[in-house]
Write a protein that holds these residues in place. Structure first.
Motif, PDB file in Angstrom:
ATOM      1  N   LEU A 322       0.768  -1.155   0.111  1.00 44.90           N
ATOM      2  CA  LEU A 322      -0.098  -0.017  -0.051  1.00 44.90           C
ATOM      3  C   LEU A 322       0.852   0.977   0.068  1.00 44.90           C
ATOM      4  O   LEU A 322       2.162   1.327   0.675  1.00 44.90           O
ATOM      5  CB  LEU A 322      -0.976   0.059   1.344  1.00 44.90           C
ATOM      6  N   LEU A 323       0.405   2.401  -0.732  1.00 43.62           N
ATOM      7  CA  LEU A 323       1.042   3.543  -1.032  1.00 43.62           C
ATOM      8  C   LEU A 323       0.152   4.535  -0.235  1.00 43.62           C
ATOM      9  O   LEU A 323      -0.981   4.537  -0.433  1.00 43.62           O
ATOM     10  CB  LEU A 323       1.572   3.966  -2.180  1.00 43.62           C
ATOM     11  N   GLN A 324       0.863   5.782   0.081  1.00 48.89           N
ATOM     12  CA  GLN A 324       0.107   6.979   0.671  1.00 48.89           C
ATOM     13  C   GLN A 324       0.610   8.049  -0.010  1.00 48.89           C
ATOM     14  O   GLN A 324       1.654   8.160  -0.484  1.00 48.89           O
ATOM     15  CB  GLN A 324       0.399   7.216   2.150  1.00 48.89           C
ATOM     16  N   ASP A 325      -0.387   8.678  -0.865  1.00 46.38           N
ATOM     17  CA  ASP A 325      -0.028   9.732  -1.839  1.00 46.38           C
ATOM     18  C   ASP A 325      -1.113  10.854  -1.731  1.00 46.38           C
ATOM     19  O   ASP A 325      -2.318  10.664  -1.278  1.00 46.38           O
ATOM     20  CB  ASP A 325      -0.045   9.192  -2.926  1.00 46.38           C
ATOM     21  N   THR A 326      -0.920  12.046  -2.287  1.00 45.30           N
ATOM     22  CA  THR A 326      -1.865  13.054  -2.186  1.00 45.30           C
ATOM     23  C   THR A 326      -2.698  13.021  -3.613  1.00 45.30           C
ATOM     24  O   THR A 326      -2.007  12.846  -4.792  1.00 45.30           O
ATOM     25  CB  THR A 326      -1.240  14.499  -2.098  1.00 45.30           C
ATOM     26  N   LEU A 327      -3.932  13.001  -3.538  1.00 47.08           N
ATOM     27  CA  LEU A 327      -4.585  12.958  -4.633  1.00 47.08           C
ATOM     28  C   LEU A 327      -5.387  14.343  -4.933  1.00 47.08           C
ATOM     29  O   LEU A 327      -6.056  14.811  -3.657  1.00 47.08           O
ATOM     30  CB  LEU A 327      -5.690  11.697  -4.479  1.00 47.08           C
TER      31      LEU A 327
END
Length: 842
Positions: A322-327
């Protein structure tokens, strides 16, 4: 094969239902069942035809291929492999002893050639001949011939090539025959079902008794009840599985999370839970009317769904997938909310469609991000949203791509995937997988169990397929023995083609990354689109005839089931047409199928006092039985490959053979003749009524209500309602039938025209229709269509031309068209085309 708002697991924009079928094949060998090309061990009720002895063509090729596979590929040359050849060897022994010659006439070269290699003194099967003295002597004499000795030198290389071929194309390995137990099917399935054991909520640990778990993809709750009758291949396959004696679990439910539910709830002034409760009950009623019954009809808004989904999420997180990113996401400041998926609408950046939604375009089918929409608008207030950054979690598909490709290679080598499913999956892989967002800024959904994201829920296409598992968990505490048991369980998915990526890429990646021995799809069956007349469907916009309306049309549920399956777009797009529905009902159901079954039963009642007469079969009867047996074999092959539409056509072909058989033999005339004619009438009647009994079993997966009616009218004992591999004498001489009555009613043009007007309206022509998938079908509105070109209308045209003294060439051209229409109608009704009067051959 199992799944409610009448959609299945599907992309929320299409809301088309996908169906998942799980088949647990208890092969007894976990290694064998996990390997590519594995065989399925299935308990079968082996009833051999009593009318004709088997031939080498029926015994030789499958048995030899299976024996060679066990010997060459699996190294099992003992009694198990040799036992498969026993019927073939016994037949050869009887043939030689009966003919009294030193040669085998009529033996296929393939069966004999392989038998020569197998049975030569140096071969594996020589000990098997100890008790077959005639065949042993024959093999000894032939093996001494020069051509055979020369061929023996080539055998090692030939066997190596054969071994490689069988490894890539393994034959079916039959399971040992065993007498099935008969049990009534709970839940109104219509008549007794033949099964090897009662369902106990988990796969049985029994080599001879395979399990089939059927999970029907949930239709979405926030929509009208769709037309579930025909597009339920999972239901058809479940019924077929039970008829064959395979233990089967059939579950279904409503997929209740997502923006579609929130949007609809806001429109109706309800809470999402209130909306889902209403539609859950509505769909249960609709499915019951369509005779689609489940072992458990559940929903995704349950504690089990939350528990299983969050467990998969945690395992993915712990393994680094899993990745965390700004959307960047659209937010409506007026409504104070982020506009996920169906809350926003705009112009598609790919095709320019002006009503594309925030996750997918209905016209071109492309997946899109909401921020890519041109001229976006909030669906709630019609205001213009602004782009706002927000934190989200992503499934790292690129990191899982290697595992996915390795799994697909193994699965494609052994499983049945439709061409469009393979093509769509390859396209995704060819373009390279990208991280996929699995969270949404909503309140209605499965909560994300991670600090910093607890105000979010899982994206429906991460969460919804997990409903296959959670609904099973609500049915049985042993759910893991279905969904974490790939060694014994085979999973079938049924869906429209727009749902393929979620079942072939996204969901498998979630389970592969979770690394908990999950059962992944083995066979993925995707349909093309079903159009409506000259236009298209749009269930999400409320265009069409839905399940609750179908009950009010006056057309029986089984007629809907039949016609929609007859149209099932298995290889290309197809279109629903009211006029064609009338034609198929009146020709195929009424004049072909219903006519034959009614005549067969009426002859027994009228001419023989309701008792099946004795039968003395002739060569003509044997030819009929051979044709029917051939159709039945093809039927079984097609059902095994989930080619349901073609399998239905085999059933209609059998009925057509029966009509022609009755028409040629004319038992209503012979019954008035001498003893020989009366005996012939009895034989024809007995064969016909047994054929009708066989049709009752063959029809059960497709039109269960009609099948149950036939069983009741003919008083078929429950223990004879199963479906074996061949034709059997279900109703022996002396069996008493019940009251026989018509099975179908004629649809009149006025009735159909009234329905067309009732459900007609403005319709955009052209383009793709809405996807048709398992238990998910909608009928849209359409513009008026030309009347059906039936012979009576063409006849009126001919008369008008003659009255107007039109040119002879013009009249003759229309007469030719009229005769061709009459010919086609006669063939559709199972009649022989009539020769025009005045031109009969002398």
């Amino acid at each position: 094969m199992s799944r409610t708002s009448p959609r299945g697991w599907r992309r929320r924009s299409r809301r088309s239902r996908a169906t998942s079928s799980v088949t647990a094949a208890a092969t007894g060998s976990a290694k064998a069942s996990a390997a590519p090309g594995r065989s399925r061990a299935r308990a079968r009720s082996r009833r051999e035809p009593r009318h004709a002895s088997p031939s080498l063509g029926t015994l030789g090729t499958p048995a030899v291929a299976a024996a060679l596979y066990l010997w060459l590929v699996q190294g099992r040359a003992g009694p198990e492999a040799l036992g498969l050849l026993q019927p073939l060897l016994a037949h050869l022994e009887q043939h030689l002893a009966r003919s009294g010659t030193s040669h085998l006439a009529g033996v296929s070269e393939g069966a004999l050639g392989v038998g020569m290699g197998w049975m030569s003194p140096a071969g594996q099967g020589w000990p098997q001949l100890c008790e077959l003295q005639v065949l042993r002597s024959w093999f000894g004499a032939v093996s001494a011939l020069e051509p055979c000795r020369a061929a023996a030198a080539l055998l090692p290389e030939a066997l190596r090539e054969l071994r490689a071929h069988l490894a890539q194309h393994p034959p079916h390995l039959p399971s040992p025959p065993r007498e099935p137990q008969v049990r009534p099917r709970p839940g109104g399935e219509g008549g007794a079902q033949v099964g090897t054991a009662p369902l106990t909520g988990c796969p049985q640990q029994d080599e001879e008794s395979p399990e089939r778990a059927c999970a029907h993809a949930q239709p979405r709750c926030a929509s009208h009840a769709s037309m579930p009758g025909v597009p339920s291949p999972d239901g058809r396959c479940c019924r077929y599985s039970r008829l064959r004696g395979w233990n089967t679990l059939f579950v279904c439910g409503t997929d209740e999370y997502g923006t579609a539910t929130e949007t609809r709830a806001l429109q109706e002034g309800l809470s999402p839970r209130q909306l889902c409760d209403r539609y859950h009950a509505l769909h249960a009623d609709i499915y019951a009317w369509f005779r689609i019954s489940f072992d458990h009809f559940g929903r995704t808004t349950t504690p089990q769904q939350t528990s299983i989904a969050q467990d998969i999420f945690q395992r993915l997180l712990a393994r680094g997938f899993l990745l965390q990113d700004t959307l960047e996401q659209l937010r409506c400041e007026r409504c104070g909310r982020y506009l996920a998926d169906r809350f926003v609408e705009g112009t598609c950046p790919s095709c320019g469609y002006g009503e594309a939604r925030g996750d997918q375009c209905d016209r071109c089918g492309k997946l899109i991000n909401a921020v890519e929409l041109q001229n976006p608008q909030c669906k709630l207030c019609r205001g213009t949203p602004v782009v706002t950054p927000t934190q989200h979690l992503f499934l790292d598909l690129p990191k899982l791509e290697g595992r996915l490709e390795a799994w697909l290679e193994r699965t494609w080598a052994a499983g049945e995937w439709t061409a469009n499913a393979r093509h769509i999956t390859r396209t995704w892989l060819r373009d390279g997988l990208k991280p996929r967002c699995i969270t949404r800024d909503l309140t209605w959904g499965t909560p994300v169990p991670l600090d910093g994201f607890r105000d979010k829920v899982f994206y429906v296409w991460f969460d919804a397929p997990i409903g296959y598992l959670s609904i099973t968990a609500n049915y049985t505490e042993h759910w893991e023995r279905w969904w974490k048991n790939p060694q014994q369980v085979e999973l079938y998915n049924f869906m429209a083609k727009d749902n393929v990526p979620f079942h072939s890429v996204v969901f498998p990646c979630s389970l592969l990354g979770a690394d908990d021995n999950y059962t992944l799809v083995n066979h993925l069956i995707a349909t093309e689109y079903l159009n409506y007349e000259d236009g298209k469907f749009s269930k999400s916009r409320g265009v069409g005839v839905f399940g609750d309306m179908a009950k009010d049309t006056g057309i029986p549920a089984d007629v809907w089931r039949f016609y929609l399956l007859y149209l099932r777009p298995e290889g290309q797009d197809s279109a629903f047409c009211w006029a064609d529905l009338m034609l198929k009902n009146n020709s195929e159901l009424l004049n072909n199928l219903g006519n034959f079954i009614n005549r067969a039963g009426m002859f027994v009642c009228k001419f023989f006092g309701g008792t099946v007469p004795a039968m003395a079969l002739t060569a003509e009867d044997q030819r009929l039985l051979a044709r029917v047996t051939l159709e039945m074999r093809q039927y079984h092959q097609l059902m095994e490959r989930v080619r349901l539409r073609d399998a239905l056509r085999c059933v209609l072909g059998i009925s057509r053979h029966g009509n022609q058989y009755i028409q040629v033999n004319e038992p209503w005339k012979r019954i008035k003749g001498d003893d020989r004619d009366r005996q012939r009438a009895g034989t024809v009647t007995g064969v016909a009524v047994n054929l009708a009994a066989t049709l009752a079993a063959l029809l059960q997966p497709f039109v269960p209500g009609i099948s149950a009616a036939i069983q009741a009218q003919l008083r078929i004992p429950p223990e004879r309602c199963g479906l074996g591999p061949g034709l059997t004498c279900t109703l022996p001489a002396g069996h008493r039938v019940g009251t026989v009555s018509p099975l179908f009613q004629k649809l009149e043009p006025e009735q159909v025209e009234a329905l067309r007007q009732r459900f007609g309206g403005g319709q955009v022509s052209g383009g793709s229709g809405a996807p048709q998938s398992a238990l998910n079908f909608t009928l849209g509105t359409c513009s008026p269509i030309p009347p059906l070109p039936i012979p009576s209308a063409k006849g009126n045209l001919v008369r008008q031309l003659k009255a107007a003294q039109a040119e002879k060439a013009q009249v003759e051209a229309q007469v030719a068209k009229l005769l061709e229409l009459k010919r086609q109608l006669a063939l559709a009704e199972g009649r022989s085309p009539e020769v025009p009067k005045g031109k009969r051959k002398k």
